[in-house]
Design a protein around this motif. Structure first.
Motif, PDB file in Angstrom:
ATOM      1  N   LEU A  66       0.822  -1.201   0.000  1.00  9.09           N
ATOM      2  CA  LEU A  66       0.000   0.000   0.000  1.00  9.09           C
ATOM      3  C   LEU A  66       0.864   1.262   0.000  1.00  9.09           C
ATOM      4  CD1 LEU A  66      -2.877   1.304   0.379  1.00  9.09           C
ATOM      5  CD2 LEU A  66      -2.388   1.251   2.828  1.00  9.09           C
ATOM      6  N   ILE A  67       1.884   1.268   0.862  1.00 13.74           N
ATOM      7  CA  ILE A  67       2.755   2.449   0.953  1.00 13.74           C
ATOM      8  C   ILE A  67       3.490   2.666  -0.360  1.00 13.74           C
ATOM      9  CG2 ILE A  67       4.631   3.528   2.218  1.00 13.74           C
ATOM     10  CD1 ILE A  67       1.934   3.039   3.750  1.00 13.74           C
ATOM     11  N   ASN A  68       3.947   1.601  -0.974  1.00  6.86           N
ATOM     12  CA  ASN A  68       4.638   1.734  -2.251  1.00  6.86           C
ATOM     13  C   ASN A  68       3.713   2.276  -3.338  1.00  6.86           C
ATOM     14  OD1 ASN A  68       7.238   0.910  -1.501  1.00  6.86           O
ATOM     15  ND2 ASN A  68       6.702  -1.246  -1.665  1.00  6.86           N
ATOM     16  N   GLN A  69       2.455   1.850  -3.301  1.00  2.84           N
ATOM     17  CA  GLN A  69       1.494   2.389  -4.260  1.00  2.84           C
ATOM     18  C   GLN A  69       1.329   3.897  -4.055  1.00  2.84           C
ATOM     19  OE1 GLN A  69      -2.262   0.400  -4.596  1.00  2.84           O
ATOM     20  NE2 GLN A  69      -1.334  -1.635  -4.545  1.00  2.84           N
ATOM     21  N   VAL A 116       1.493  12.973   9.955  1.00  2.00           N
ATOM     22  CA  VAL A 116       2.770  13.059   9.267  1.00  2.00           C
ATOM     23  C   VAL A 116       2.915  14.410   8.576  1.00  2.00           C
ATOM     24  CG1 VAL A 116       4.262  11.966   7.528  1.00  2.00           C
ATOM     25  CG2 VAL A 116       2.719  10.555   8.909  1.00  2.00           C
ATOM     26  N   LEU A 117       1.790  14.938   8.100  1.00  2.00           N
ATOM     27  CA  LEU A 117       1.796  16.220   7.401  1.00  2.00           C
ATOM     28  C   LEU A 117       0.409  16.842   7.473  1.00  2.00           C
ATOM     29  CD1 LEU A 117       3.348  18.199   5.464  1.00  2.00           C
ATOM     30  CD2 LEU A 117       2.412  16.854   3.575  1.00  2.00           C
ATOM     31  N   GLY A 118       0.349  18.115   7.897  1.00  2.00           N
ATOM     32  CA  GLY A 118      -0.909  18.844   7.842  1.00  2.00           C
ATOM     33  C   GLY A 118      -1.205  19.238   6.406  1.00  2.00           C
ATOM     34  N   PHE A 119      -2.317  19.906   6.165  1.00  2.00           N
ATOM     35  CA  PHE A 119      -2.666  20.284   4.795  1.00  2.00           C
ATOM     36  C   PHE A 119      -1.536  21.081   4.150  1.00  2.00           C
ATOM     37  CE2 PHE A 119      -7.307  19.875   6.013  1.00  2.00           C
ATOM     38  CZ  PHE A 119      -7.517  18.765   5.192  1.00  2.00           C
ATOM     39  N   SER A 120      -1.114  20.626   2.991  1.00  2.00           N
ATOM     40  CA  SER A 120       0.004  21.258   2.287  1.00  2.00           C
ATOM     41  C   SER A 120      -0.250  21.217   0.784  1.00  2.00           C
ATOM     42  CB  SER A 120       1.311  20.534   2.610  1.00  2.00           C
ATOM     43  OG  SER A 120       2.384  21.041   1.838  1.00  2.00           O
ATOM     44  N   ASP A 121       0.185  22.276   0.089  1.00  2.00           N
ATOM     45  CA  ASP A 121       0.148  22.272  -1.372  1.00  2.00           C
ATOM     46  C   ASP A 121       1.559  22.138  -1.948  1.00  2.00           C
ATOM     47  OD1 ASP A 121       1.247  24.719  -0.790  1.00  2.00           O
ATOM     48  OD2 ASP A 121      -0.315  25.921  -1.744  1.00  2.00           O
ATOM     49  N   GLU A 128       8.089  13.821   0.019  1.00  2.00           N
ATOM     50  CA  GLU A 128       9.076  13.538   1.072  1.00  2.00           C
ATOM     51  C   GLU A 128       8.441  12.779   2.236  1.00  2.00           C
ATOM     52  OE1 GLU A 128      11.554  16.011   4.486  1.00  2.00           O
ATOM     53  OE2 GLU A 128      10.820  17.069   2.709  1.00  2.00           O
ATOM     54  N   LYS A 129       7.258  13.203   2.667  1.00  2.00           N
ATOM     55  CA  LYS A 129       6.603  12.560   3.808  1.00  2.00           C
ATOM     56  C   LYS A 129       6.132  11.151   3.460  1.00  2.00           C
ATOM     57  CE  LYS A 129       7.179  16.048   6.519  1.00  2.00           C
ATOM     58  NZ  LYS A 129       8.194  15.988   7.598  1.00  2.00           N
ATOM     59  N   LEU A 130       5.679  10.947   2.239  1.00  2.56           N
ATOM     60  CA  LEU A 130       5.287   9.598   1.832  1.00  2.56           C
ATOM     61  C   LEU A 130       6.486   8.656   1.858  1.00  2.56           C
ATOM     62  CD1 LEU A 130       2.827  10.197  -1.156  1.00  2.56           C
ATOM     63  CD2 LEU A 130       2.318   8.993   0.970  1.00  2.56           C
TER      64      LEU A 130
END
Length: 392
Positions: A66-69, A116-121, A128-130
């Motif tokens: 799943l993470i790799n996808q 891991v990350l708040g809303f970001s554009d 990076e976070k993924l």
């Protein structure tokens, strides 16, 4: 392993909730001038027609596929989303948040849930976070992670904005002390639609309440084989696009406290994509040629174009070394040159990508795009109509 990118894309494009609201037809434009070193993520206000997607991923031992996808398919989702339009022909803004749950490395007191990350554009930051996610067995509490994302994230109160949660996992949806029905009811009250992605047998997902979790907010239930690998088709245009991406990177002018580190992050995320597969790197390059790839916080070309800074206001120490001895006029001319160069390269990437997509369409076997991708795109198209979005 390359389908979750559509997961985010679906999120991106599942542009709808069961309401009567639609995307805004009047754009309120507001400009502001900021000193270069003072620009932060908190300085930017949400635009009209904003799509907010919270991606909640199970990172227990069984979820490596799943993470790799997710890592591989982020760019497919973004690229699909670049074709979205509202009735006023404006492109909606996209913000993505990321949570992980079900991992023994996370705090038990927090319900094995972590933002891991708040809303970001910032597409580089999202990538990076993924890539920072790793798996480790644990307790998977779906209700807990949904409720946590509802409390911690700024969803806003604009009823025209599309607000979505995508939660993916493979354990029963009703685990944990917090009742999932209470969590999804809270989501509905906030005008947030919950879409569930069960990694396993379709009927098993129904029997373990994943479908019900989506149904209660009008969301979509999807079952996928998260370990299935998608075969990417190599095209004669891949190498062309990758070379153009290298030229594109040279049009960025770092400035301010974030400049050097963010430019390095851009390079690292290019490398991460290439290490997964050349096709992933190509898709990332296509995303970088779109309007969704904006870097006003650290790149002078974007910052000046977006009226985030005035060249005369930038402290000399915030400029890259090659510009510190230049006059304001010389700096502005340099920025204009890089801007023109960037637009030309982005256009070349888009043109090459059209030929690439035509080649893939001609050579792709039926069903080879993957279960997740097909399921998500179908859901996106259906939900998008409810918010009056159209696609090029």
């Amino acid at each position: 392993m390359k389908n979750l990118k559509n997961l985010i894309g679906m999120g991106l494009m599942t542009l709808a909730f069961t309401t009567t609201y639609g995307c805004e037809t009047k754009i309120k434009k507001e400009t502001k001038t900021l000193i270069a070193h003072a620009v932060t993520a908190d300085d930017s206000e949400p635009k009209n027609n904003t799509v907010k997607i919270a991606l909640l991923l199970d990172t227990s031992n069984s979820m490596d596929g799943l993470i790799n996808q997710a890592k591989a398919q982020l760019w497919d989702i973004v690229n699909k989303f670049t074709h979205a339009k509202c009735g006023n022909e404006e492109r909606p803004a996209l913000q993505i948040a990321l949570y992980q749950y079900g991992n023994d490395n996370l705090s038990s007191r927090e319900g094995y849930v972590q933002q891991v990350l708040g809303f970001s554009d910032d597409l580089d930051e999202i990538s990076e976070k993924l890539f920072s996610l790793t798996t480790n067995g644990g307790e998977e509490f779906c209700g807990e992670v949904i409720q946590t994302s509802l409390k911690q994230l700024d969803w806003g109160k604009n009823e025209d904005h599309l607000k979505m949660i995508f939660i993916a996992g493979n354990e029963p949806f009703d685990q944990g002390k917090l009742n999932y029905q209470d969590a999804v009811t809270n989501a509905k009250e906030k005008d947030v639609v919950v879409n569930t992605i069960f990694c396993g047998n379709y009927e098993q997902g129904i029997n373990t309440y994943w479908k019900n979790g989506a149904r209660l907010t009008g969301g979509e239930y999807i079952a996928i084989d998260h370990n299935r690998e998608i075969v990417h088709i190599d095209t004669p245009y891949d190498e062309i696009i990758i070379k153009l991406n290298s030229k594109l990177n040279k049009t960025y002018i770092s400035y301010g406290a974030l400049g050097a580190s963010k430019m390095e992050s851009q390079r690292i995320q290019d490398s991460n994509a290439m290490e997964m597969e050349e096709a992933v790197a190509v898709k990332r390059a296509v995303s970088k040629s779109s309007t969704l790839y904006k870097n006003s916080k650290w790149d002078l070309v974007d910052a000046v174009e977006d009226e985030m800074v005035e060249v005369s206001d930038i402290p000399k120490e915030d400029l890259p070394s090659e510009l510190r001895g230049k006059s304001n006029t010389e700096i502005e001319n340099y920025i204009d040159t890089k801007k023109a160069e960037r637009k030309r390269i982005q256009k070349e990437i888009q043109e090459a990508n059209k030929k690439r997509e035509a080649y893939i369409a001609k050579n792709q076997k039926e069903g080879s795009t993957g279960e997740l991708e097909n399921a998500m795109l179908n859901a996106i198209k259906k939900q998008a109509e409810k918010k009056n979005y159209t696609w090029d």
